[in-house]
Design a protein around this motif. Sequence first.
Motif, PDB file in Angstrom:
ATOM      1  N   THR A   1     -65.729  42.023  -5.266  1.00 57.59           N
ATOM      2  CA  THR A   1     -65.554  40.615  -4.943  1.00 57.59           C
ATOM      3  C   THR A   1     -64.077  40.274  -5.003  1.00 57.59           C
ATOM      4  O   THR A   1     -63.448  40.406  -6.050  1.00 57.59           O
ATOM      5  N   LEU A   2     -63.528  39.847  -3.873  1.00 57.77           N
ATOM      6  CA  LEU A   2     -62.114  39.503  -3.777  1.00 57.77           C
ATOM      7  C   LEU A   2     -61.961  37.999  -3.926  1.00 57.77           C
ATOM      8  O   LEU A   2     -62.650  37.219  -3.257  1.00 57.77           O
ATOM      9  N   ALA A   3     -61.064  37.569  -4.814  1.00 57.79           N
ATOM     10  CA  ALA A   3     -60.843  36.143  -5.061  1.00 57.79           C
ATOM     11  C   ALA A   3     -59.691  35.657  -4.187  1.00 57.79           C
ATOM     12  O   ALA A   3     -58.588  36.206  -4.222  1.00 57.79           O
ATOM     13  N   VAL A   4     -59.967  34.596  -3.391  1.00 52.22           N
ATOM     14  CA  VAL A   4     -58.987  34.059  -2.453  1.00 52.22           C
ATOM     15  C   VAL A   4     -59.045  32.532  -2.489  1.00 52.22           C
ATOM     16  O   VAL A   4     -60.124  31.947  -2.551  1.00 52.22           O
ATOM     17  N   ILE A   5     -57.875  31.892  -2.449  1.00 55.83           N
ATOM     18  CA  ILE A   5     -57.820  30.443  -2.237  1.00 55.83           C
ATOM     19  C   ILE A   5     -57.643  30.236  -0.739  1.00 55.83           C
ATOM     20  O   ILE A   5     -56.629  30.639  -0.173  1.00 55.83           O
ATOM     21  N   PRO A   6     -58.634  29.631  -0.043  1.00 56.55           N
ATOM     22  CA  PRO A   6     -58.571  29.522   1.407  1.00 56.55           C
ATOM     23  C   PRO A   6     -57.564  28.485   1.873  1.00 56.55           C
ATOM     24  O   PRO A   6     -57.101  27.651   1.101  1.00 56.55           O
ATOM     25  N   GLY A   7     -57.232  28.557   3.143  1.00 65.06           N
ATOM     26  CA  GLY A   7     -56.301  27.615   3.743  1.00 65.06           C
ATOM     27  C   GLY A   7     -55.624  28.253   4.932  1.00 65.06           C
ATOM     28  O   GLY A   7     -55.927  29.388   5.317  1.00 65.06           O
TER      29      GLY A   7
ATOM     30  N   ALA B   1     -52.690  29.320   5.053  1.00 70.62           N
ATOM     31  CA  ALA B   1     -52.006  30.493   4.496  1.00 70.62           C
ATOM     32  C   ALA B   1     -52.735  30.862   3.202  1.00 70.62           C
ATOM     33  O   ALA B   1     -52.328  30.445   2.104  1.00 70.62           O
ATOM     34  N   PRO B   2     -53.840  31.627   3.297  1.00 71.21           N
ATOM     35  CA  PRO B   2     -54.664  31.929   2.123  1.00 71.21           C
ATOM     36  C   PRO B   2     -53.866  32.619   1.010  1.00 71.21           C
ATOM     37  O   PRO B   2     -52.953  33.404   1.274  1.00 71.21           O
ATOM     38  N   THR B   3     -54.225  32.287  -0.227  1.00 77.88           N
ATOM     39  CA  THR B   3     -53.597  32.895  -1.392  1.00 77.88           C
ATOM     40  C   THR B   3     -54.531  33.944  -1.978  1.00 77.88           C
ATOM     41  O   THR B   3     -55.659  33.629  -2.353  1.00 77.88           O
ATOM     42  N   LEU B   4     -54.080  35.180  -2.034  1.00 74.05           N
ATOM     43  CA  LEU B   4     -54.885  36.272  -2.580  1.00 74.05           C
ATOM     44  C   LEU B   4     -54.693  36.324  -4.089  1.00 74.05           C
ATOM     45  O   LEU B   4     -53.585  36.538  -4.574  1.00 74.05           O
ATOM     46  N   LEU B   5     -55.773  36.108  -4.832  1.00 73.07           N
ATOM     47  CA  LEU B   5     -55.702  36.118  -6.291  1.00 73.07           C
ATOM     48  C   LEU B   5     -55.920  37.516  -6.863  1.00 73.07           C
ATOM     49  O   LEU B   5     -55.377  37.852  -7.907  1.00 73.07           O
ATOM     50  N   GLY B   6     -56.736  38.311  -6.215  1.00 67.65           N
ATOM     51  CA  GLY B   6     -56.988  39.665  -6.702  1.00 67.65           C
ATOM     52  C   GLY B   6     -58.472  39.979  -6.748  1.00 67.65           C
ATOM     53  O   GLY B   6     -59.313  39.202  -6.288  1.00 67.65           O
ATOM     54  N   LEU B   7     -58.803  41.116  -7.308  1.00 69.62           N
ATOM     55  CA  LEU B   7     -60.194  41.565  -7.399  1.00 69.62           C
ATOM     56  C   LEU B   7     -60.866  40.917  -8.603  1.00 69.62           C
ATOM     57  O   LEU B   7     -60.427  41.094  -9.739  1.00 69.62           O
TER      58      LEU B   7
ATOM     59  N   PRO C   1     -69.612  20.113   6.135  1.00 69.18           N
ATOM     60  CA  PRO C   1     -69.348  21.473   5.680  1.00 69.18           C
ATOM     61  C   PRO C   1     -68.012  21.570   4.971  1.00 69.18           C
ATOM     62  O   PRO C   1     -67.107  20.754   5.169  1.00 69.18           O
ATOM     63  N   LEU C   2     -67.866  22.594   4.135  1.00 65.87           N
ATOM     64  CA  LEU C   2     -66.634  22.783   3.398  1.00 65.87           C
ATOM     65  C   LEU C   2     -65.469  23.037   4.336  1.00 65.87           C
ATOM     66  O   LEU C   2     -65.615  23.716   5.355  1.00 65.87           O
ATOM     67  N   ASN C   3     -64.312  22.517   4.002  1.00 64.62           N
ATOM     68  CA  ASN C   3     -63.124  22.721   4.812  1.00 64.62           C
ATOM     69  C   ASN C   3     -62.442  24.024   4.439  1.00 64.62           C
ATOM     70  O   ASN C   3     -62.581  24.508   3.325  1.00 64.62           O
ATOM     71  N   GLY C   4     -61.655  24.548   5.357  1.00 66.95           N
ATOM     72  CA  GLY C   4     -60.792  25.685   5.053  1.00 66.95           C
ATOM     73  C   GLY C   4     -61.480  27.016   5.013  1.00 66.95           C
ATOM     74  O   GLY C   4     -60.913  27.996   4.539  1.00 66.95           O
ATOM     75  N   LEU C   5     -62.733  27.107   5.499  1.00 71.57           N
ATOM     76  CA  LEU C   5     -63.444  28.379   5.475  1.00 71.57           C
ATOM     77  C   LEU C   5     -63.677  28.865   6.880  1.00 71.57           C
ATOM     78  O   LEU C   5     -63.862  28.089   7.793  1.00 71.57           O
TER      79      LEU C   5
END
Length: 204
Positions: free
Chosen positions: A2-8, A10-16, A200-204
Amino acid sequence: STLAVIPGLAPTLLGLATGKVWTRAKAFFRNNETRIARAKRIRESGNWAESLERIGHAPAADSGTIWVSVGDRASDVYPYIVRAIALGWHCLLRVCQNRVITDAAGKRGEIMDYACSLPAQTETSITLRSREGNPIRIAKLSVSYAPVILNLPQVKSAENGNQPIHGWVVRIFEATPPEGVKGLEWDSSQPCQSQPMRRPLNGL
């Protein structure tokens, strides 16, 4: 995994966030397996919910933070959605099962058929990389969406819960693809927690 990402934009990759090593067991065929035997064995579909349980409960609804589990067609499993909601998560998944739903007007139908009946409500564009001999191109996509209720499966079980699930169906499709090219299309559902969202949720 499971990869953790903040969408947008310019998505921010948080890590595994979590991971698990597993191998696919021999094929099981429904015609050769009893319902009791199927319920007892560990199923591949259980990996989706297990990963959320290892990460833990989502933040409280009033925190301003929403955790969304994004999955492919293999995640279109009703017990997984039930367990995700119990942990306070939302889900965004590709539709695989043509599930029975109830629309906003109270009419019953099947989710894929209903999605195809919805008119486009907005448009967007994506750039497709070259593949299989096809050049890079820009695809103009239509987007339609509507609130739905996922009805309970016919098979009654504890893992399916006892309440229908509120959510959204979203269809993204290429209405006018280039001549000789198969148009793009994605059907997804967005089950939410206990109450339907306004949109619906935004940014996805």
